[in-house]
Design a protein around this motif. Structure first.
Motif, PDB file in Angstrom:
ATOM      1  N   ASN A 394      66.214 -32.875  -7.576  1.00  0.00           N
ATOM      2  CA  ASN A 394      65.149 -33.274  -8.492  1.00  0.00           C
ATOM      3  C   ASN A 394      63.993 -32.291  -8.515  1.00  0.00           C
ATOM      4  OD1 ASN A 394      66.585 -35.642  -9.071  1.00  0.00           O
ATOM      5  ND2 ASN A 394      65.668 -36.708  -7.344  1.00  0.00           N
ATOM      6  N   GLY A 395      64.319 -31.011  -8.666  1.00  0.00           N
ATOM      7  CA  GLY A 395      63.268 -30.011  -8.780  1.00  0.00           C
ATOM      8  C   GLY A 395      62.770 -29.459  -7.472  1.00  0.00           C
ATOM      9  N   GLN A 396      63.408 -29.788  -6.354  1.00  0.00           N
ATOM     10  CA  GLN A 396      62.999 -29.271  -5.050  1.00  0.00           C
ATOM     11  C   GLN A 396      64.148 -28.498  -4.434  1.00  0.00           C
ATOM     12  OE1 GLN A 396      61.476 -32.388  -2.554  1.00  0.00           O
ATOM     13  NE2 GLN A 396      60.205 -33.264  -4.158  1.00  0.00           N
ATOM     14  N   HIS A 397      63.799 -27.622  -3.472  1.00  0.00           N
ATOM     15  CA  HIS A 397      64.848 -26.879  -2.791  1.00  0.00           C
ATOM     16  C   HIS A 397      65.605 -27.795  -1.838  1.00  0.00           C
ATOM     17  CE1 HIS A 397      61.180 -26.588  -0.383  1.00  0.00           C
ATOM     18  NE2 HIS A 397      61.921 -26.383   0.678  1.00  0.00           N
ATOM     19  N   ILE A 398      66.745 -27.325  -1.333  1.00  0.00           N
ATOM     20  CA  ILE A 398      67.660 -28.198  -0.597  1.00  0.00           C
ATOM     21  C   ILE A 398      67.277 -28.302   0.879  1.00  0.00           C
ATOM     22  CG2 ILE A 398      70.071 -28.598   0.028  1.00  0.00           C
ATOM     23  CD1 ILE A 398      70.878 -27.047  -2.468  1.00  0.00           C
ATOM     24  N   LEU A 399      67.308 -27.182   1.593  1.00  0.00           N
ATOM     25  CA  LEU A 399      67.026 -27.207   3.030  1.00  0.00           C
ATOM     26  C   LEU A 399      65.516 -27.180   3.218  1.00  0.00           C
ATOM     27  CD1 LEU A 399      69.828 -24.772   4.217  1.00  0.00           C
ATOM     28  CD2 LEU A 399      69.816 -27.276   4.305  1.00  0.00           C
ATOM     29  N   GLN A 400      64.963 -28.291   3.684  1.00  0.00           N
ATOM     30  CA  GLN A 400      63.523 -28.499   3.633  1.00  0.00           C
ATOM     31  C   GLN A 400      62.830 -28.516   4.985  1.00  0.00           C
ATOM     32  OE1 GLN A 400      62.866 -31.993   1.227  1.00  0.00           O
ATOM     33  NE2 GLN A 400      63.523 -30.957  -0.631  1.00  0.00           N
ATOM     34  N   GLY A 401      63.567 -28.501   6.079  1.00  0.00           N
ATOM     35  CA  GLY A 401      62.870 -28.512   7.355  1.00  0.00           C
ATOM     36  C   GLY A 401      63.817 -28.543   8.535  1.00  0.00           C
ATOM     37  N   VAL A 402      63.254 -28.243   9.696  1.00  0.00           N
ATOM     38  CA  VAL A 402      63.956 -28.386  10.969  1.00  0.00           C
ATOM     39  C   VAL A 402      63.066 -29.246  11.850  1.00  0.00           C
ATOM     40  CG1 VAL A 402      64.908 -27.237  12.987  1.00  0.00           C
ATOM     41  CG2 VAL A 402      65.074 -26.142  10.744  1.00  0.00           C
ATOM     42  N   GLY A 403      63.581 -30.399  12.267  1.00  0.00           N
ATOM     43  CA  GLY A 403      62.752 -31.313  13.036  1.00  0.00           C
ATOM     44  C   GLY A 403      61.556 -31.747  12.218  1.00  0.00           C
ATOM     45  N   ASN A 404      60.356 -31.528  12.761  1.00  0.00           N
ATOM     46  CA  ASN A 404      59.119 -31.884  12.064  1.00  0.00           C
ATOM     47  C   ASN A 404      58.468 -30.689  11.381  1.00  0.00           C
ATOM     48  OD1 ASN A 404      59.362 -34.548  12.953  1.00  0.00           O
ATOM     49  ND2 ASN A 404      58.247 -34.125  14.841  1.00  0.00           N
ATOM     50  N   ILE A 405      59.164 -29.568  11.331  1.00  0.00           N
ATOM     51  CA  ILE A 405      58.611 -28.367  10.705  1.00  0.00           C
ATOM     52  C   ILE A 405      59.108 -28.277   9.271  1.00  0.00           C
ATOM     53  CG2 ILE A 405      58.484 -25.857  10.764  1.00  0.00           C
ATOM     54  CD1 ILE A 405      58.752 -25.953  13.756  1.00  0.00           C
ATOM     55  N   VAL A 406      58.182 -28.370   8.341  1.00  0.00           N
ATOM     56  CA  VAL A 406      58.512 -28.265   6.919  1.00  0.00           C
ATOM     57  C   VAL A 406      58.740 -26.800   6.571  1.00  0.00           C
ATOM     58  CG1 VAL A 406      57.659 -28.642   4.574  1.00  0.00           C
ATOM     59  CG2 VAL A 406      57.173 -30.322   6.374  1.00  0.00           C
ATOM     60  N   LEU A 407      59.778 -26.532   5.785  1.00  0.00           N
ATOM     61  CA  LEU A 407      60.098 -25.175   5.360  1.00  0.00           C
ATOM     62  C   LEU A 407      59.971 -25.063   3.850  1.00  0.00           C
ATOM     63  CD1 LEU A 407      63.234 -24.514   7.583  1.00  0.00           C
ATOM     64  CD2 LEU A 407      60.880 -23.837   8.021  1.00  0.00           C
ATOM     65  N   GLY A 408      59.386 -23.960   3.392  1.00  0.00           N
ATOM     66  CA  GLY A 408      59.202 -23.725   1.970  1.00  0.00           C
ATOM     67  C   GLY A 408      60.500 -23.363   1.276  1.00  0.00           C
TER      68      GLY A 408
END
Length: 742
Positions: A394-408
C-alpha cells in the motif's frame, strides 16, 4: 520487466560479459519479432511497430529466464538517436553488463522522443519538485498548506481566484468538500519567472530531406532494401506571443518571495524512484480560456499518444509522432535541393501514472509545454498517489525493520535512511530513532526479527534468500522455520509459519485460516546470526500468489552485517610494583622504601588485552578499560581511559591509557577495524598492552592504614545489536592483590 518501444529501431548486441548464455527476444512488432543470440558482432535487427518490447534473457543452467534490465538515456549522434539496454543475469554480480544492447533510430523530422525519470516525493514539500519555473500544486492537502503562507496565498489567488475562494468557502462550511477542488485534483500551475500564466506557443521551422537506412546486410529484415524516413536537417525555434493575463498585476517582490519559499520547501523534499511505473502520454491542446490568458485548467482537448513502462530505476523512453503541416515546400531561398521546409507546432504533453490492473490514471502531471524533438521530462508523483512503492504494501516499502529499529526505503546504493536510523550499504546500523537501541555503527548479533509488510491480498506466500555481499556469490534459500502467535478459541498458541509442502513462508498478513495476533503479523523471519560466518550479507524477499508464482512489485533486498561476540579479554596475573618486582595472583606487595622514605604511590605495571575477534582484521569494539576496587569501594588511578582515535586504519594514536572508547564519526562510513588493545602500536602480537597504574591521590594506603586488598578488573562493551538491545557486555576477570606498609 521488458523494455517497451515505439516505432522503428535498429537493435544490436553491443557487448557481452557473462558466463551464462545470453539472448534477447523481440515481441509485438510488425517486423523483427523473434529470439536472437546475444552474440557481439551479429547483424542489427530491424524492428518496426507501434508498440513492441525487447526482453533480455539468460540461462543459469535451468533454462532461459528474464534478466534484470535498465536503460541509459538517449543521445543524438551522427543523425541517429541512440541508447543502451543494460542487463544483469542470475549470477552473483549486479553490474548490469552481462549483455548490453544498443538501440538506434534515425532522427526523423516528425518524431519526438521524451525520456527521464519517474519518482515519488513526500515530506515537507508543498510543490512538485520536478518543476522549477512554476509552482505546481498536485494535491488538495498541498494547496491547503500553501495557503497558510500569506505570500503564497496572494500569488496563488492572483492566478486561481475562484479555486481559492471555493476552498475558503469550504473551510467555513462543516459539510464535505464539493467535487472540485477535491479529488480528482487538477494540478495548479503558477509561473515564478514571468507574468504569463502559460508560456508562449513555440513553433519550429523544420527542414528535412528524404533518406534511407540500409538494411541489406540483415537477412532477418525480410530482404528489405532500406527504411525510408524524413531525416531532420535543422529545426529553428520561433516563439509567438504568450497569452497575457491583463487582470493580474504581480509585484516583483511578491514573485521573488514566492521563489524563495518554493526553494525552501524543495530543500526538505524526500524522493525515491518508481520502478516499473506504467505511464500514459497525451498531447494537450490549450483551451480557449487558456489561449485568452487563463491559467492551466486541464479543460483543453487531449490526444492519446501511447503508453510505456519505466525500468527498475524509474527511467523511461517514449517516442511519438506528430504530423507536420506543410507551410513552405522548397520555395525558401535557403532551402537546399531535395529539402522540405515545414512548420511544426511544439506539442504540449501530459503524463499519467496508472496503477497495475487499472485503466484509470491515479495521477496526472501538469503540462510539459513546448516539447522539442529530444526532450528530458522528469515526472514527480506525490507518494500518496504513486501506487508503486512497492505494490506489496500500500505505497510502502517491504522490509521495514529489524527488531525495534525502523529501516527506511531501499536505495540504489543499498543504504536505508529513515526514522533517524541509518543502515549503510554493508548492513551496519546506526540508530537514533524512538524505541530503537541507541547504537552507533553496530553489527548485527543474536536472533534478529526481520519485520516487513506484504499486505497485498495477492501475496499468499513468500520466500527468502541470502548471499554474501560480494562479487560472484549466489543466493541460497533461507528456510529457517519459526512460529507466530494466533488465537485458538480463547487461548493464544504458537503456530509454524514455514510450509514445508510449499517450501515457502505463509503470509499471515493476508491469511484468513487463523486469527493471527495483529502485533506479530509483520515478522517475516527470525534470523540467528550464529548460523552464519561473520560478514556482510544480502537478504531478499519475494511475494508469491496462491500458486507460488511471483507477484509483481513484491521483491526487495536488504544488506545485513553479522558479527560474533568472540572476545579475548584477560589481565596477566603477574603484576609488577616499581621497586619491588613482579608477583603473581593474590600477590602481597610491600611498599618500597627509598632512602628511608616509604614510596606511597609506587607504580603498578599491568599487562592486559581486550580484543574482539583475535583472528580477524575487523571488529566492533565499543569500549574497554581497567578498573580497580580497594576494599569494598572503588579506587581511582591514572592514566584514565582515552578516546579511540586512529592515526591510520587499525592503528591507534600513542595516548597512554587504561582503556579506550569508540569515537563515532559518520553514520554511514563506519569504522570496522576497532578491535581493542591489538590496535595499540605498543601492543604485542597477541594484543597485550602494558600500562603503569598510579594512584590518583598519590598513595595506595591512607595514613595509618597498614594494609588493604585491591582488585583489578577488565570489562567492556561491543558494538553489536539484535535490534532490541545493544552493546553486549564482556569481562576479562579480576586479579586480586594486597598492599601493605613495610
Amino acid at each position: 520487466m521488458s523494455i517497451k518501444m515505439q516505432g522503428m529501431w535498429l537493435v544490436s548486441v553491443k557487448s557481452k560479459s557473462a558466463a551464462f548464455p545470453q539472448q534477447f527476444k523481440i515481441e509485438g512488432a510488425d517486423t523483427g519479432n523473434g529470439t536472437y543470440a546475444g552474440t557481439p558482432g551479429s547483424p542489427e535487427i530491424f524492428v518496426n511497430g507501434s508498440n513492441w518490447s525487447v526482453t533480455v534473457q539468460n540461462n543459469p543452467g535451468t533454462g532461459f529466464i528474464p534478466s534484470g534490465m535498465q536503460i541509459t538515456f538517449p543521445v543524438s549522434s551522427g543523425g541517429f538517436y541512440r541508447f543502451d539496454i543494460q542487463s544483469n543475469d542470475a549470477g552473483a554480480d549486479e553490474d548490469f553488463d552481462d549483455l548490453i544492447l544498443t538501440c538506434r533510430t534515425p532522427v526523423d523530422a516528425n518524431d519526438y522522443i521524451i525520456y527521464g525519470n519517474v519518482s515519488y516525493y513526500e515530506g515537507f514539500c508543498l510543490f512538485n519538485p520536478c518543476n522549477r519555473r512554476y509552482i505546481v500544486i498536485d494535491t488538495l492537502v498541498a494547496l491547503k498548506d500553501a495557503m497558510l503562507n500569506p505570500a503564497l496565498k496572494k500569488l496563488i489567488g492572483s492566478y486561481y481566484p475562484s479555486r481559492v475562494k471555493a476552498l475558503e468557502t469550504v473551510a467555513l462550511n462543516p459539510q464535505p468538500l464539493p467535487p472540485s477542488p477535491g479529488d480528482p485534483f487538477t494540478p495548479m500551475v503558477i509561473p515564478l519567472t514571468e507574468a504569463a500564466a502559460i508560456p508562449a506557443k513555440e513553433r519550429f521551422t523544420v527542414r528535412s530531406i528524404p533518406d534511407t537506412v540500409p538494411l541489406a546486410g540483415d537477412s532477418r529484415a525480410k530482404n528489405e532494401g532500406g527504411f525510408v524516413f524524413n531525416r531532420l536537417v535543422s529545426a529553428q525555434k520561433s516563439i509567438g506571443t504568450a497569452a497575457g493575463i491583463s487582470s493580474v498585476n504581480i509585484a516583483d517582490k511578491l514573485r521573488s518571495d514566492a521563489i524563495t519559499i518554493a526553494d525552501r520547501y524543495r530543500f526538505y523534499c524526500e524522493s525515491g524512484s518508481l520502478p516499473n511505473a506504467i505511464l500514459n502520454f497525451q498531447e494537450y491542446d490549450r483551451s480557449m480560456g487558456e489561449l485568452s490568458g487563463d491559467p492551466y485548467t486541464g479543460n483543453g482537448e487531449r490526444t492519446d499518444l501511447g503508453s510505456s513502462f519505466a525500468d527498475r530505476n524509474g527511467n523511461y523512453i517514449f517516442r511519438f509522432k506528430v504530423n507536420a503541416t506543410d507551410i513552405i515546400d522548397e520555395i525558401e531561398t535557403d532551402t537546399a535541393s531535395g529539402e522540405t521546409t515545414t512548420e511544426q507546432s511544439a506539442p504540449d504533453v501530459l503524463v499519467q501514472l496508472l496503477c497495475p490492473g487499472s485503466a484509470v490514471p491515479v495521477f496526472e502531471s501538469a503540462p510539459n509545454w513546448n516539447i522539442g524533438h529530444l526532450r528530458r521530462v522528469n515526472i514527480c508523483v506525490p507518494k500518496t498517489k504513486s501506487c508503486l512503492i512497492p505494490l506489496a504494501c500500500n505505497g510502502q516499502h517491504i522490509l521495514q525493520g529489524v527488531g525495534n529499529i525502523v529501516l527506511g526505503p531501499p536505495t540504489a546504493s543499498g543504504t536505508r535512511i529513515g526514522s533517524n536510523n541509518f543502515l549503510n550499504d554493508l548492513g551496519i546500523i546506526t540508530a537514533y530513532g524512538s524505541g530503537a537501541p541507541g547504537v552507533r555503527c553496530a553489527a548485527w548479533n543474536g536472533t534478529l526479527q526481520l519485520r516487513g509488510c506484504l499486505s497485498n491480498n495477492a501475496v499468499k506466500y513468500y520466500r527468502l534468500w541470502y548471499r554474501r555481499n560480494a562479487p560472484f556469490t549466489f543466493f541460497t534459500a533461507f528456510t529457517k522455520p519459526f512460529s507466530l502467535p494466533r488465537f485458538q478459541g480463547i487461548n493464544v498458541v504458537d503456530t509454524p509459519v514455514f510450509d514445508l509442502a510449499k517450501d515457502a513462508y505463509l503470509n499471515v498478513e493476508t491469511d484468513t485460516t487463523y486469527s493471527w495476533l495483529i502485533a506479530y503479523r509483520n515478522i517475516k523471519a527470525r534470523i540467528a546470526t550464529g548460523d552464519f560466518t561473520a560478514g556482510s550479507y544480502i537478504f531478499r524477499i519475494q511475494g508469491l500468489d496462491a500458486s507460488l508464482n511471483p507477484v509483481a512489485g513484491t521483491e526487495e533486498t536488504i544488506p545485513l552485517y553479522f558479527e560474533t561476540q568472540e572476545i579475548a579479554a584477560q589481565i596477566d596475573p603477574e603484576i609488577t610494583m616499581d621497586g619491588v618486582g613482579p608477583l603473581g595472583e593474590c600477590a602481597l606487595f610491600t611498599l618500597p622504601v627509598v632512602n628511608g622514605t616509604v614510596v606511597e604511590g609506587a607504580g603498578l605495571t599491568v599487562k592486559f588485552k581486550a580484543v574482539h575477534k583475535p583472528a580477524s582484521a575487523t571488529g566492533f569494539m565499543n569500549s574497554y578499560g581497567l578498573s580497580m576496587a580497594k576494599g569494598a569501594g572503588g579506587f581511582v588511578f591514572t592514566p584514565a581511559g582515552a578516546p579511540a582515535n586512529f592515526i591510520a586504519p587499525g592503528i591507534l594514536d600513542a595516548t597512554i591509557n587504561s582503556g579506550r572508547n569508540y569515537v563515532h564519526g559518520s553514520d554511514l562510513n563506519c569504522i570496522t577495524y576497532f578491535r581493542g588493545t591489538i590496535n595499540e602500536a605498543a601492543a604485542d602480537v597477541e594484543g597485550y598492552y602494558t600500562v603503569s597504574l598510579l594512584p590518583a591521590t598519590g598513595h595506595w594506603l591512607e595514613p595509618g592504614q597498614p594494609f588493604c586488598a585491591f582488585g583489578i578488573s577488565l570489562s567492556g562493551y561491543l558494538r553489536l545489536t539484535n535490534g532490541e538491545s545493544g552493546y553486549p557486555y564482556f569481562s576479562g576477570g579480576q586479579v586480586l592483590i594486597g598492599i601493605q606498609r613495610p
